[in-house]
Design a protein around this motif. Structure first.
Motif, PDB file in Angstrom:
ATOM      1  N   MET A   1       3.773  -6.743  11.044  1.00  0.00           N
ATOM      2  CA  MET A   1       2.994  -7.815  11.640  1.00  0.00           C
ATOM      3  C   MET A   1       3.606  -9.167  11.265  1.00  0.00           C
ATOM      4  SD  MET A   1       0.447  -7.395  13.495  1.00  0.00           S
ATOM      5  CE  MET A   1      -0.894  -8.333  14.172  1.00  0.00           C
TER       6      MET A   1
ATOM      7  N   CYS B   2       0.859  -1.196   0.000  1.00  0.00           N
ATOM      8  CA  CYS B   2       0.000   0.000   0.000  1.00  0.00           C
ATOM      9  C   CYS B   2       0.886   1.233   0.000  1.00  0.00           C
ATOM     10  CB  CYS B   2      -0.880   0.063   1.227  1.00  0.00           C
ATOM     11  SG  CYS B   2      -1.693  -1.460   1.624  1.00  0.00           S
TER      12      CYS B   2
ATOM     13  N   ILE C 242      -7.399   1.720  16.089  1.00  0.00           N
ATOM     14  CA  ILE C 242      -7.138   0.311  15.812  1.00  0.00           C
ATOM     15  C   ILE C 242      -7.850  -0.575  16.837  1.00  0.00           C
ATOM     16  CG2 ILE C 242      -4.988  -0.073  17.098  1.00  0.00           C
ATOM     17  CD1 ILE C 242      -5.267  -1.073  13.499  1.00  0.00           C
ATOM     18  N   ILE C 243      -7.976  -0.083  18.069  1.00  0.00           N
ATOM     19  CA  ILE C 243      -8.713  -0.869  19.063  1.00  0.00           C
ATOM     20  C   ILE C 243     -10.189  -0.926  18.693  1.00  0.00           C
ATOM     21  CG2 ILE C 243      -9.496  -0.920  21.462  1.00  0.00           C
ATOM     22  CD1 ILE C 243      -6.807   0.136  22.277  1.00  0.00           C
TER      23      ILE C 243
ATOM     24  N   LEU D  82      -8.461   1.476   8.357  1.00  0.00           N
ATOM     25  CA  LEU D  82      -7.772   2.487   9.153  1.00  0.00           C
ATOM     26  C   LEU D  82      -7.529   3.741   8.313  1.00  0.00           C
ATOM     27  CD1 LEU D  82      -6.431   3.063  11.863  1.00  0.00           C
ATOM     28  CD2 LEU D  82      -4.311   2.228  10.922  1.00  0.00           C
TER      29      LEU D  82
ATOM     30  N   ILE E  12       1.034   1.136  10.884  1.00  0.00           N
ATOM     31  CA  ILE E  12       0.464   0.159  11.829  1.00  0.00           C
ATOM     32  C   ILE E  12      -0.041  -1.070  11.089  1.00  0.00           C
ATOM     33  CG2 ILE E  12      -1.358  -0.278  13.519  1.00  0.00           C
ATOM     34  CD1 ILE E  12      -1.412   2.674  14.090  1.00  0.00           C
ATOM     35  N   THR E  13      -0.786  -0.854  10.014  1.00  0.00           N
ATOM     36  CA  THR E  13      -1.380  -1.988   9.324  1.00  0.00           C
ATOM     37  C   THR E  13      -0.487  -2.489   8.200  1.00  0.00           C
ATOM     38  OG1 THR E  13      -2.634  -0.387   8.058  1.00  0.00           O
ATOM     39  CG2 THR E  13      -3.782  -1.526   9.819  1.00  0.00           C
ATOM     40  N   ASN E  14       0.750  -2.010   8.154  1.00  0.00           N
ATOM     41  CA  ASN E  14       1.676  -2.516   7.159  1.00  0.00           C
ATOM     42  C   ASN E  14       1.988  -3.978   7.501  1.00  0.00           C
ATOM     43  OD1 ASN E  14       4.054  -3.129   5.678  1.00  0.00           O
ATOM     44  ND2 ASN E  14       4.363  -0.937   5.416  1.00  0.00           N
TER      45      ASN E  14
ATOM     46  N   MET F 210      -3.322  -8.842  19.429  1.00  0.00           N
ATOM     47  CA  MET F 210      -3.705  -7.543  20.003  1.00  0.00           C
ATOM     48  C   MET F 210      -2.489  -6.864  20.625  1.00  0.00           C
ATOM     49  SD  MET F 210      -6.574  -6.219  19.824  1.00  0.00           S
ATOM     50  CE  MET F 210      -6.421  -4.448  19.933  1.00  0.00           C
TER      51      MET F 210
ATOM     52  N   VAL G  31      -0.244  -5.532  17.889  1.00  0.00           N
ATOM     53  CA  VAL G  31      -0.779  -4.321  17.257  1.00  0.00           C
ATOM     54  C   VAL G  31      -0.559  -3.119  18.160  1.00  0.00           C
ATOM     55  CG1 VAL G  31      -2.884  -3.174  16.522  1.00  0.00           C
ATOM     56  CG2 VAL G  31      -2.440  -5.500  15.805  1.00  0.00           C
ATOM     57  N   LEU G  32      -0.783  -3.297  19.462  1.00  0.00           N
ATOM     58  CA  LEU G  32      -0.616  -2.162  20.374  1.00  0.00           C
ATOM     59  C   LEU G  32       0.844  -1.725  20.449  1.00  0.00           C
ATOM     60  CD1 LEU G  32      -3.054  -2.868  23.301  1.00  0.00           C
ATOM     61  CD2 LEU G  32      -3.269  -1.312  21.392  1.00  0.00           C
TER      62      LEU G  32
ATOM     63  N   THR H  84      -9.190  -6.687  10.131  1.00  0.00           N
ATOM     64  CA  THR H  84      -8.530  -5.863  11.142  1.00  0.00           C
ATOM     65  C   THR H  84      -7.240  -5.259  10.594  1.00  0.00           C
ATOM     66  OG1 THR H  84      -9.324  -7.508  12.671  1.00  0.00           O
ATOM     67  CG2 THR H  84      -7.859  -5.838  13.550  1.00  0.00           C
ATOM     68  N   VAL H  85      -6.512  -6.036   9.819  1.00  0.00           N
ATOM     69  CA  VAL H  85      -5.251  -5.516   9.301  1.00  0.00           C
ATOM     70  C   VAL H  85      -5.386  -4.993   7.875  1.00  0.00           C
ATOM     71  CG1 VAL H  85      -3.678  -6.793  10.763  1.00  0.00           C
ATOM     72  CG2 VAL H  85      -4.571  -7.861   8.714  1.00  0.00           C
ATOM     73  N   ASN H  86      -6.621  -4.776   7.432  1.00  0.00           N
ATOM     74  CA  ASN H  86      -6.798  -4.180   6.106  1.00  0.00           C
ATOM     75  C   ASN H  86      -6.596  -2.672   6.237  1.00  0.00           C
ATOM     76  OD1 ASN H  86      -7.920  -3.006   3.786  1.00  0.00           O
ATOM     77  ND2 ASN H  86      -9.152  -4.824   3.443  1.00  0.00           N
ATOM     78  N   CYS H  87      -5.579  -2.158   5.543  1.00  0.00           N
ATOM     79  CA  CYS H  87      -5.254  -0.757   5.789  1.00  0.00           C
ATOM     80  C   CYS H  87      -6.326   0.190   5.263  1.00  0.00           C
ATOM     81  CB  CYS H  87      -3.885  -0.388   5.231  1.00  0.00           C
ATOM     82  SG  CYS H  87      -3.377  -1.310   3.816  1.00  0.00           S
TER      83      CYS H  87
ATOM     84  N   ALA I  86     -10.556  -3.369  15.777  1.00  0.00           N
ATOM     85  CA  ALA I  86     -10.375  -4.770  16.170  1.00  0.00           C
ATOM     86  C   ALA I  86     -11.538  -5.263  17.017  1.00  0.00           C
ATOM     87  CB  ALA I  86      -9.062  -4.932  16.939  1.00  0.00           C
TER      88      ALA I  86
ATOM     89  N   LEU J 101      -0.595   4.585   8.761  1.00  0.00           N
ATOM     90  CA  LEU J 101      -0.857   3.289   8.145  1.00  0.00           C
ATOM     91  C   LEU J 101       0.316   2.326   8.264  1.00  0.00           C
ATOM     92  CD1 LEU J 101      -2.931   4.427   5.110  1.00  0.00           C
ATOM     93  CD2 LEU J 101      -3.677   3.072   7.029  1.00  0.00           C
TER      94      LEU J 101
END
Lengths: 204, 197
Positions: free
Chosen positions: A114, A28, B81-82, B120, A108-110, A72, A75-76, B114-117, B85, A106
């Motif tokens: 993860m 992305c 994000i919380i 967010l 974070i969701t890369n 979780m 992610v945090l 949840t992890v789909n950018c 999720a 973004l």
């Protein structure tokens, strides 16, 4: 640093298991921020920092994290480091922070981060995890810089904002727009796979 | 300063001119991974649309009534994000409990979301562009529909090109990216219609 193990981690992160063109992760932002090299460089450095630090943290906490809620927790942890990067950019590089817009958040969701936390840091000690984070992040940053180089040279006639092509150069506007991002990444994957086949053929 | 565009304009812009996937590159990972077959692409697209609409609304409320009054704006990444999720988890449990048949269709895709950018991303764009509540919901819903449209189109094309003679090194992700690029080009044709900052 020069221990053989570190070298293997780096070779894997940068080429053999490169997150962008091997695993097709985190594209992305690979497409969105690559129209200017300066933005790409900052984004790459941010990602290296976040991947390395969250890898190390996840690894340090790996024995006390219950398995069921580990996603979780990861992610945090990632979100906390991304927040640091975001605040840092807003304070010291406000213009770039504005240009990158939501793409800093973004990180974070890369899926690279993860993926490394889940696939490597969860079962490995702190120091190798940290190195692994740096290696994967570097692999990501190098691919992005290559793509950004082509897009900026052809689209603006400059590199890092410095003009390199003569005034008479007519910029390819398409290069800075969305479709060229897709085409450049596709080309990059094509070239990388072809090179890969050439280099592995003698062995087999 | 609030954005002055009205909600229907934002809604159509987020489907066509500012398609979240083809113009902003959000949600690429699942876009490339799940677009091999048409049914699963439609399933994922529907799930994304639903979750995106609801979480944008929820996150708007969280941001403006929780984070801003208490001066916690810097914590928005964690808060968003919380919320996402937790919402995904809740929906998964509800669907599983009350509609097993629906769960078979949508359930497998929910954890991926949840992890789909894109989800967010929409929440962050909503904050940056200073949308009000109605605008945010329109943006979330339109963004989701746009994503559904793009992934459905790509899955359809990929089913057709399965038998085409493609250079070996370009198979899989390579050719999908080129198809996506061509789709982005054709969506640019809409861009004269509406301008969104």
């Amino acid at each position: 640093m020069a221990s053989p193990k570190a070298r293997i981690i780096f070779r894997k992160g940068v080429w053999e298991e490169n997150p962008v063109f091997r695993q097709i992760l985190g594209i992305c932002s690979a497409l969105a921020v690559t129209n200017l090299m300066t933005n790409t460089l900052i984004m790459g450095l941010g990602l290296i920092f976040v991947t390395a630090m969250s890898n190390a943290t996840v690894s340090a906490l790996r024995k006390v994290t219950p398995d069921r809620i580990r996603m979780m927790v990861q992610v945090l942890i990632i979100a906390s480091y991304v927040m640091m990067v975001d605040i840092f950019l807003q304070a010291y590089l406000p213009e770039i922070s504005k240009a990158l817009g939501p793409y800093v958040g973004l990180i974070i969701t890369n899926c690279i981060i993860m993926g490394r936390c889940e696939g490597y840091a969860r079962v490995n000690p702190v120091w190798p995890s940290f190195l692994d984070g740096i290696a994967s992040g570097t692999g990501y940053a190098l691919v992005l810089l290559t793509i950004a180089f082509v897009r900026e040279v052809l689209g603006f006639g400059s590199v890092f904002g410095v003009r390199v092509l003569p005034e008479g150069w007519i910029p390819w506007t398409i290069m800075v727009m969305a479709p060229a991002g897709f085409f450049m990444l596709a080309l990059f994957i094509w070239v990388a796979y072809t090179v890969e086949k050439r280099t592995t053929r003698p062995k087999s | 300063m609030e954005s002055s565009l009205n909600a229907p304009v934002i809604f159509f812009a987020s489907i066509f001119t500012n398609n979240i996937l083809l113009a902003n590159f959000l949600g690429m990972c699942s876009f490339l991974a799940i677009s091999r077959e048409l049914p699963s692409a439609v399933g994922l697209g529907t799930a994304v649309t639903f979750v995106m609409t609801c979480t944008t609304a929820l996150n708007y409320l969280v941001y403006h009534y929780l984070l801003v009054p208490f001066d916690l704006v810097h914590f928005r990444f964690i808060a968003f994000i919380i919320v996402i999720a937790a919402f995904v988890q809740l929906v998964e449990m509800l669907i599983d409990r009350y509609s097993p048949r629906f769960y078979v269709v949508l359930g497998v895709f929910l954890p991926l979301i949840t992890v789909n950018c894109a989800i967010l991303g929409v929440c962050l764009f909503m904050v940056i562009r200073k949308y009000n509540f109605i605008q945010s919901v329109a943006y979330g819903f339109g963004g989701g529909l746009g994503w559904l449209l793009a992934i459905t189109a790509l899955a359809g094309i990929r089913e057709k090109i399965k038998k085409a003679p493609i250079p070996k090194a370009l198979e899989g992700p390579g050719i999908s990216l080129i198809v996506a690029g061509l789709m982005a080009l054709s969506f640019m044709a809409f861009s004269g219609m509406i301008h969104v900052g």
